[in-house]
Design a protein around this motif. Structure first.
Motif, PDB file in Angstrom:
ATOM      1  N   VAL A 163       0.828  -1.209   0.000  1.00 43.32           N
ATOM      2  CA  VAL A 163       0.000   0.000   0.000  1.00 43.32           C
ATOM      3  C   VAL A 163       0.869   1.270   0.000  1.00 43.32           C
ATOM      4  CG1 VAL A 163      -1.736   1.302   1.312  1.00 43.32           C
ATOM      5  CG2 VAL A 163      -1.902  -1.174   1.170  1.00 43.32           C
ATOM      6  N   ALA A 164       1.937   1.255   0.824  1.00 45.18           N
ATOM      7  CA  ALA A 164       2.787   2.453   0.935  1.00 45.18           C
ATOM      8  C   ALA A 164       3.482   2.766  -0.398  1.00 45.18           C
ATOM      9  CB  ALA A 164       3.832   2.252   2.026  1.00 45.18           C
ATOM     10  N   SER A 173      -2.602   9.404  -0.712  1.00 39.63           N
ATOM     11  CA  SER A 173      -2.479   8.818   0.624  1.00 39.63           C
ATOM     12  C   SER A 173      -2.709   7.302   0.569  1.00 39.63           C
ATOM     13  CB  SER A 173      -3.504   9.450   1.559  1.00 39.63           C
ATOM     14  OG  SER A 173      -4.794   9.027   1.186  1.00 39.63           O
ATOM     15  N   GLU A 174      -2.264   6.631   1.622  1.00 38.05           N
ATOM     16  CA  GLU A 174      -2.466   5.177   1.694  1.00 38.05           C
ATOM     17  C   GLU A 174      -3.959   4.847   1.789  1.00 38.05           C
ATOM     18  OE1 GLU A 174       0.010   3.229   4.567  1.00 38.05           O
ATOM     19  OE2 GLU A 174       1.786   4.344   3.949  1.00 38.05           O
ATOM     20  N   GLY A 175      -4.706   5.711   2.471  1.00 39.70           N
ATOM     21  CA  GLY A 175      -6.151   5.501   2.581  1.00 39.70           C
ATOM     22  C   GLY A 175      -6.815   5.512   1.209  1.00 39.70           C
ATOM     23  N   SER A 176      -6.375   6.452   0.345  1.00 43.17           N
ATOM     24  CA  SER A 176      -6.941   6.528  -1.018  1.00 43.17           C
ATOM     25  C   SER A 176      -6.617   5.269  -1.795  1.00 43.17           C
ATOM     26  CB  SER A 176      -6.363   7.726  -1.772  1.00 43.17           C
ATOM     27  OG  SER A 176      -6.733   8.909  -1.174  1.00 43.17           O
ATOM     28  N   SER A 182      -9.846  -1.503  -3.336  1.00 43.73           N
ATOM     29  CA  SER A 182     -10.976  -2.367  -2.976  1.00 43.73           C
ATOM     30  C   SER A 182     -12.152  -2.143  -3.926  1.00 43.73           C
ATOM     31  CB  SER A 182     -11.396  -2.158  -1.522  1.00 43.73           C
ATOM     32  OG  SER A 182     -11.887  -0.863  -1.358  1.00 43.73           O
ATOM     33  N   ARG A 183     -12.341  -0.889  -4.365  1.00 42.77           N
ATOM     34  CA  ARG A 183     -13.412  -0.632  -5.354  1.00 42.77           C
ATOM     35  C   ARG A 183     -13.100  -1.319  -6.678  1.00 42.77           C
ATOM     36  NH1 ARG A 183     -14.593   5.773  -4.241  1.00 42.77           N
ATOM     37  NH2 ARG A 183     -15.677   5.473  -2.282  1.00 42.77           N
TER      38      ARG A 183
END
Lengths: 197, 140
Positions: A163-164, A173-176, A182-183
């Motif tokens: 992810v990083a 960002s990692e959240g994005s 996942s989408r």
């Protein structure tokens, strides 16, 4: 004495450049095929994809060859992603300009011929036959993903980035990355169905 | 129960991603010979950049500063209507024709070939000194 020292320094410099060239050659040879596939899926044209990969290679060598080799991979894929985005923006602009010029002149051209044009690979039956049905449907589904989801999916699933590293290559960002990835997986699974492959 | 379903869903997602990733990597390994050849050419072209001598950042910085200073001097000289070199020779107002000549000289200086002449400035300084040294011998 000074001359000998200068010659020695020259030799060391040449040796260092040679080592760097070999290391860079190995690195590029290792990533070039997957980079080409990522670009090809993103821009849907093998010639444009080749230009993008070549440009990314040149930019990496020109600007980052002296950086530690461990940094090359995220840098290279970041450059590649930027080049793909630039290309897609330019395509978008030329499509809009083309649509604007042809809007009133010819009603038969109401649909966008550039957007509707099939990818060149579709004109090559030999390539289509070589590609398995599962691969064909996967590629078609990945091609239809929104750009950010497509990037996150290809970098994580195909290139094996965590992810990083994906966040670094995508410049977000990692959240994005988690959200886009996942989408993308959810969309692909729903398009391809439970029985794929 | 919903926790188990979520876990199963995540496992399926992971399996799906692994399979898709493997197939995509395999498709990259099966590129045709023409594409591989073009990729090889692209790589060699990129690697050739390593052999290209890079301009020293100090040299380029000084060149930029020098060019900027020269341009600023010319703008000031043209704006005030006096050519600085001639001003040293004579305090008289420089005729318009000479000002035009100064502008033309600067244009010539900006041309690429003349940059080599600027690089040889030391040589011209030496030549000038040598001529001055020789003068008494020639006249006397």
């Amino acid at each position: 004495m000074d001359g000998r020292q200068a010659t020695g320094l020259d030799d060391e410099r040449k040796e260092s450049t040679l080592d760097q060239s070999r290391a860079m050659d190995r690195f590029l040879a290792e990533v070039e095929r997957r980079a080409f596939r990522i670009a090809q899926i993103a821009v849907r044209d093998p010639d444009d994809a080749m230009d993008i990969v070549q440009d990314a290679m040149i930019r990496l060598v020109r600007s980052y060859a002296k950086r530690p080799a461990a940094e090359w991979k995220p840098l290279f894929f970041r450059i590649l992603r930027n080049r793909i985005t630039d290309h897609q923006r330019r395509q978008g602009v030329s499509r809009r300009i083309f649509a604007w010029f042809t809007r009133d002149t010819d009603s038969d051209l109401a649909s966008d011929p550039v957007a509707d044009a099939p990818a060149r690979t579709a004109d090559r039956p030999d390539r289509q036959v070589a590609m398995s049905d599962a691969m064909t449907s996967l590629q078609a589904a990945v091609t239809e993903l929104p750009a950010r989801q497509q990037q996150a999916f290809l970098l994580r699933a195909m290139e094996g980035f965590d992810v990083a590293a994906t966040a670094s290559a995508m410049g977000c960002s990692e959240g994005s990355v988690k959200t886009h990835y996942s989408r993308a997986v959810r969309t692909l699974r729903s398009v391809l169905g439970d029985h794929w492959p | 129960m919903s926790g188990e379903a979520k876990e199963r869903g995540q496992q399926r997602d992971q399996q799906f991603a692994e399979t898709a990733g493997r197939m995509l990597r395999q498709s990259a390994e099966e590129l045709d010979a023409a594409t591989l050849s073009r990729l090889n050419q692209a790589r060699q072209k990129a690697l050739a950049e390593l052999q290209r001598p890079a301009a020293s950042p100090w040299i380029s910085r000084w060149a930029t500063l020098g060019a900027g200073a020269a341009a600023a001097m010319l703008v000031i000289a043209l704006w005030t209507g006096r050519a600085p070199v001639n001003e040293l020779v004579s305090p008289a107002i420089v005729p318009l024709a000479e000002m035009t000549d100064a502008a033309t000289d600067f244009e010539l200086l900006l041309e690429e070939d003349d940059l080599e002449m600027i690089a040889d400035l030391e040589f011209f300084a030496w030549l000038s000194d040598a001529e001055l040294d020789m003068e008494p011998g020639v006249t006397g």
